[in-house]
Design an enzyme around this catalytic site. Structure first.
Site, PDB file in Angstrom:
ATOM      1  N   LYS A  96       0.782  -1.191  -0.052  1.00 35.17           N
ATOM      2  CA  LYS A  96      -0.001  -0.189   0.107  1.00 35.17           C
ATOM      3  C   LYS A  96       0.909   1.134   0.113  1.00 35.17           C
ATOM      4  O   LYS A  96       0.771   2.203   0.868  1.00 35.17           O
ATOM      5  CB  LYS A  96      -1.031  -0.061   1.172  1.00 35.17           C
ATOM      6  CG  LYS A  96      -1.791  -1.186   1.028  1.00 35.17           C
ATOM      7  CD  LYS A  96      -3.117  -1.004   2.150  1.00 35.17           C
ATOM      8  CE  LYS A  96      -3.961  -2.136   2.264  1.00 35.17           C
ATOM      9  NZ  LYS A  96      -3.410  -3.353   2.408  1.00 35.17           N
TER      10      LYS A  96
HETATM   11  O1  LIG Z   1      -9.398  -2.933   1.423  1.00 43.73           O
HETATM   12  C1  LIG Z   1      -8.524  -3.669   1.607  1.00 43.73           C
HETATM   13  C2  LIG Z   1      -7.109  -3.792   1.188  1.00 43.73           C
HETATM   14  C3  LIG Z   1      -6.288  -4.745   1.779  1.00 43.73           C
HETATM   15  N1  LIG Z   1      -6.724  -5.579   2.539  1.00 43.73           N
HETATM   16  C4  LIG Z   1      -5.670  -6.667   3.157  1.00 43.73           C
HETATM   17  O2  LIG Z   1      -6.005  -7.946   2.463  1.00 43.73           O
HETATM   18  C5  LIG Z   1      -5.816  -8.900   3.781  1.00 43.73           C
HETATM   19  C6  LIG Z   1      -7.415  -9.405   3.875  1.00 43.73           C
HETATM   20  O3  LIG Z   1      -6.921 -10.419   5.094  1.00 43.73           O
HETATM   21  P1  LIG Z   1      -8.112 -11.369   5.809  1.00 43.73           P
HETATM   22  O4  LIG Z   1      -7.475 -12.090   6.750  1.00 43.73           O
HETATM   23  O5  LIG Z   1      -8.733 -12.339   4.602  1.00 43.73           O
HETATM   24  O6  LIG Z   1      -9.085 -10.500   6.192  1.00 43.73           O
HETATM   25  C7  LIG Z   1      -5.018  -8.219   4.656  1.00 43.73           C
HETATM   26  O7  LIG Z   1      -3.610  -8.327   4.244  1.00 43.73           O
HETATM   27  C8  LIG Z   1      -5.294  -6.794   4.411  1.00 43.73           C
HETATM   28  O8  LIG Z   1      -4.529  -5.927   4.963  1.00 43.73           O
HETATM   29  C9  LIG Z   1      -7.977  -5.711   3.053  1.00 43.73           C
HETATM   30  O9  LIG Z   1      -8.352  -6.602   4.025  1.00 43.73           O
HETATM   31  N2  LIG Z   1      -8.760  -4.775   2.720  1.00 43.73           N
END
Ligand SMILES: O=c1ccn([C@@H]2O[C@H](COP(=O)(O)O)[C@@H](O)[C@H]2O)c(=O)[nH]1
Length: 274
Positions: A96
């Site tokens: 990001k």
């Molecule tokens: O809008 C967003 C952007 C990035 N993320 C990232 O994706 C994963 C989600 O992890 P889960 O364990 O499936 O919840 C995580 O690395 C976030 O930083 C997001 O969730 N939303």
């Protein structure tokens, strides 16, 4: 030269529509019986590589969980990125990044060039210093790499900024999607400038003209479901890449169990292959 969009399109067709995250949360390290230190991180990441390399279309290491261990954590991240890419698996670094252009240039070289030990296939970028500030990364996206621009994120706080209205009445999120769409003009399969749209949203921006990949995190641990993905994707079922991290990683600690979880998850998104 094949573009990132072309390579992603082929990988999704071959391995199924899924981006799996490598998110070494301390709770997951503990649940896998690992120590919450660099040794535990290395074992965790290594098992993920064994499980996902050659099996998953797109793998997304969450950079924060490596950075928290300092230089030694970054070394583990470098090895993880290298091992996945050497096995022909596309890597999206979830870093990001977003800054003024001159600094953005250094971020772009870090995450999107082979000269850097962290060089990946694609990186997540934040356009909230202005979409144009992303130019150095967007330039590399013309040159074989990809970017995923945060448009409408999965966290509830995101709406404060992303749903604000611009002078022409569009939401800020829509402006980011439209800017990304302009960069994908002329791409044959999928463009290399993707967007991030959360699976937890009630409504997605209009994605019909994007012609690029739509990363959809928020499935599983954050409450989003396969049905939400279908609803938010609308007519862009061909371009959506759901991201699942904790929901798959909780199946560890063995690579075989992780791979089974991946297969089940891919099956739950079978409708995206339509
Ligand atoms: O809008 C967003 C952007 C990035 N993320 C990232 O994706 C994963 C989600 O992890 P889960 O364990 O499936 O919840 C995580 O690395 C976030 O930083 C997001 O969730 N939303």
């Amino acid at each position: 030269m094949t573009t990132f969009g072309q390579r992603l399109h082929a990988a999704l067709a071959e391995r199924g529509p899924l981006c799996v995250g490598i998110d070494p949360h301390p709770e997951l390290l503990a649940a896998w019986g690992l120590t919450v230190d660099v040794a535990g991180l290395e074992r965790f990441a290594g098992t993920c590589v064994d499980a996902f390399a050659g099996h998953v279309a797109l793998v997304k290491p969450q950079v924060a969980f490596f950075e928290v261990f300092g230089a030694a954590g970054i070394v583990v991240l470098e090895r993880t990125v290298t091992a996945l890419r050497s096995a022909g698996t596309l890597v999206l670094a979830d870093a990001k990044r977003g800054d003024i252009g001159s600094t953005m240039d250094a971020y772009a070289r870090t995450w999107l060039t082979d000269a850097s030990p962290l060089g990946s296939d694609a990186v997540t970028v934040s356009p909230y210093l202005g979409f144009g500030a992303l130019e150095p990364a967007l330039r590399l996206a013309v040159d074989g790499r990809g970017v995923f621009v945060l448009a409408a994120t999965s966290n509830p706080e995101g709406a404060q900024v992303q749903q604000a209205r611009t002078a022409d009445g569009r939401s800020v999120a829509q402006v980011m999607v439209d800017e990304a769409a302009a960069r994908n003009a002329g791409a044959d399969t999928l463009g290399s400038v993707g967007v991030v749209v959360g699976a937890t949203l009630t409504r997605a921006p209009d994605l019909s003209a994007l012609h690029g990949p739509i990363l959809m995190p928020g499935v599983g641990a954050q409450g989003g479901t396969a049905e939400d993905v279908r609803r938010l994707a609308g007519e862009r079922l061909d371009a959506v890449v759901p991201n699942v991290s904790r929901e798959v990683l909780r199946a560890g600690p063995t690579a075989a169990a992780l791979r089974d979880a991946v297969s089940r998850t891919v099956d739950s998104f079978a409708f995206l292959r339509a």
